[in-house]
Design a protein around this motif. Structure first.
Motif, PDB file in Angstrom:
ATOM      1  N   MET A   1       0.566  -1.255   0.232  1.00  0.00           N
ATOM      2  CA  MET A   1      -0.055   0.136   0.067  1.00  0.00           C
ATOM      3  C   MET A   1       0.820   1.373   0.121  1.00  0.00           C
ATOM      4  SD  MET A   1      -3.054  -0.535  -0.329  1.00  0.00           S
ATOM      5  CE  MET A   1      -3.396   1.198  -0.193  1.00  0.00           C
ATOM      6  N   GLN A   2       2.130   1.238   0.729  1.00  0.00           N
ATOM      7  CA  GLN A   2       2.975   2.175   0.737  1.00  0.00           C
ATOM      8  C   GLN A   2       3.437   2.479  -0.859  1.00  0.00           C
ATOM      9  OE1 GLN A   2       6.177   2.039   3.549  1.00  0.00           O
ATOM     10  NE2 GLN A   2       4.932   0.928   4.918  1.00  0.00           N
ATOM     11  N   ALA A   3       3.697   1.533  -1.524  1.00  0.00           N
ATOM     12  CA  ALA A   3       4.082   1.855  -3.010  1.00  0.00           C
ATOM     13  C   ALA A   3       3.192   2.412  -3.923  1.00  0.00           C
ATOM     14  CB  ALA A   3       4.214   0.346  -3.307  1.00  0.00           C
ATOM     15  N   LYS A   4       1.756   1.978  -3.443  1.00  0.00           N
ATOM     16  CA  LYS A   4       0.719   2.494  -4.232  1.00  0.00           C
ATOM     17  C   LYS A   4       0.370   3.992  -3.902  1.00  0.00           C
ATOM     18  CE  LYS A   4      -2.631   0.374  -6.267  1.00  0.00           C
ATOM     19  NZ  LYS A   4      -3.694  -0.182  -6.630  1.00  0.00           N
ATOM     20  N   LEU A   5       0.549   4.363  -2.648  1.00  0.00           N
ATOM     21  CA  LEU A   5       0.423   5.585  -2.300  1.00  0.00           C
ATOM     22  C   LEU A   5       1.303   6.539  -2.900  1.00  0.00           C
ATOM     23  CD1 LEU A   5      -0.957   8.027  -0.258  1.00  0.00           C
ATOM     24  CD2 LEU A   5       0.424   6.961   1.309  1.00  0.00           C
TER      25      LEU A   5
END
Length: 465
Positions: A254-258
């Motif tokens: 999720m950090q990567a997508k954010l």
């Protein structure tokens, strides 16, 4: 830029040649200058104008240099003083620095060094004045809904006003219960985006499998149960502010997508191949040490630097001094009105009980305790016994032997006694709410701040049904 805009300097020097030498050099740098030959003339000018900087000869015919330095510091605390001494008087210069001088020079003065020290001193003096002005503004014009006059909260109010005006990411750090979402809302409310949505997401409260759909949205048929398109939180925050609480709990995926969303300002719904432009201001919050998480690899370094352009650190309640009383009085007022006890006030000895508590849950814990204390209270005051009972109900029994182990009879009786007192008070509170609502269950539940089902269960427990 005008000379006044560059900075103002008072030269206090009895030697005419040295005074002219310094004045000519500093005028070329664009500073506004005044000159004084004596200590008395210098004090008169300082009291009238308060320059940014004073260049002070430590030896004057009518004044002791150190005494004059103290008087200048007293008359104009934000004016910085740089002392000048004759060659070989370094001990006197060191004493002056100990008394509060910003720096010193030995004569003959090196102009290159003078320019650097003067520029830094002017910048520091002006920064001190700006901080003072911001604190005065915060004290005289507080942010609505924010309670506190402690140094930490006045500084926070100043920073909120500062960051709200600039469309940059903000990271709010603080222990649980310190009011991070309130700060995020205030940033939004006084920002240019205040007419648009404020959308809050608690990243720790949403299961990982659902967080992506919640943030990015999805198209019909994207997965089982997706019977219609769903707009994600990024899209819902269009033009406004997106608040991501507990961002430190996000998974690596999720950090990567954010990060990609923040870099490209686009989102792609689950089940869609089309990207959509989004415009929002990000405010994130955490109760973790994200810098430490970066070092251990639990949080992406590139995302960390993307979200922490400005970092606001909220002080815990135990560091806010007399704000405790302001907050307590306000909560007593709020819940007194809610429960039909207008005019209720917090007794001084009850405040003493509050001060003795460490408040690990911070402002949220204080609010919950005082809500219960107001419900327990009778008459005109919330007394120490009401606060103590509310605290015991919130903390539960102290740690002792594990369940199933024997406990001393005295400890058993103490714990049972606390439970009996709390139960008796709760039953009395329910009866009072039922009486006020004429035994209408839903109205009584609303008064108590609980659901109808919870009220019915408690009525059954206490034989009130």
């Amino acid at each position: 830029m005008t000379a006044e805009g560059r900075g103002s300097i008072l030269i206090v020097e009895d030697d005419t040649g040295m005074r002219l030498f310094l004045g000519e050099a500093l005028r070329k740098e664009g500073y506004a200058l005044r000159e004084a030959e004596t200590g008395a003339a210098a004090l008169e000018m300082i009291s009238a104008e308060q320059p940014d900087l004073v260049l002070l000869d430590i030896r004057l015919p009518d004044a002791d240099g150190l005494d004059l330095l103290r008087r200048i510091r007293s008359a104009a605390p934000e004016t910085l003083v740089v002392v000048m001494t004759a060659y070989g008087s370094r001990q006197m210069a060191h004493r002056a620095v100990e008394e509060g001088a910003y720096d010193y020079f030995e004569k003959p003065v090196d102009l290159a060094d003078l320019r650097v020290v003067v520029r830094r001193a002017i910048e520091r003096s002006r920064l001190a004045r700006e901080v003072r002005d911001l604190r005065e503004q915060a004290a005289s014009n507080p942010i609505p809904g924010m309670i506190g006059r402690s140094a930490g909260m006045l500084k926070m109010a100043s920073l909120i006003r500062l960051v709200a005006a600039h469309d940059i990411p903000v990271l709010i750090e603080g222990e649980s219960g310190t009011g991070k979402e309130l700060v995020a809302r205030k940033i939004h409310e006084i920002s240019p985006r205040n007419g648009r949505p404020f959308v809050a997401v608690n990243c720790a409260a949403i299961p990982e499998t659902l967080l992506e759909a919640e943030l990015f949205g999805y198209e019909r048929g994207a997965f089982t149960g997706a019977v219609r398109p769903h707009e994600g939180r990024f899209e819902q925050a269009e033009g406004g502010t997106l608040f991501l609480d507990e961002i430190g709990d996000m998974s690596a995926a999720m950090q990567a997508k954010l990060l990609r969303t923040l870099q490209e300002k686009t989102v792609e719904r689950i089940g869609s191949k089309a990207s959509k432009k989004v415009d929002f201001r990000l405010v994130a919050a955490t109760n973790q040490d994200l810098a430490a998480s970066v070092r251990t690899g639990r949080f992406r370094e590139d995302l960390y630097y993307r979200i922490n352009t400005i970092v606001l650190r909220l002080p815990p309640l135990r560091e806010r001094g007399d704000d405790l009383r302001l907050l307590a009085d306000r909560y007593v007022e709020i819940y007194g009105a809610k429960y039909g006890k207008e005019g209720l006030r917090l007794a001084n000895d009850a405040y003493g009980v509050l001060r003795s508590h460490s408040w690990p849950g911070n402002v949220r814990e204080l609010e919950n305790v005082l809500q219960r204390a107001v419900l327990f209270a009778h008459g005109r005051d919330v007394g120490p016994e009401h606060v103590a009972l509310a605290l015991s109900a919130s903390e539960g029994p102290e740690r002792g032997p594990e369940r199933g182990e024997d406990r001393p009879d005295e400890e058993k009786s103490l714990l049972e006694n606390v439970g009996e007192i709390a139960g008796s008070a709760e039953k009395e509170m329910i009866v009072e709410a039922l009486t006020k609502s004429r035994w209408r269950r839903q109205a009584a539940a609303d008064l108590l701040g609980i659901t109808r089902r919870t009220l019915l269960n408690k009525m059954k427990k206490y034989g009130l049904s």
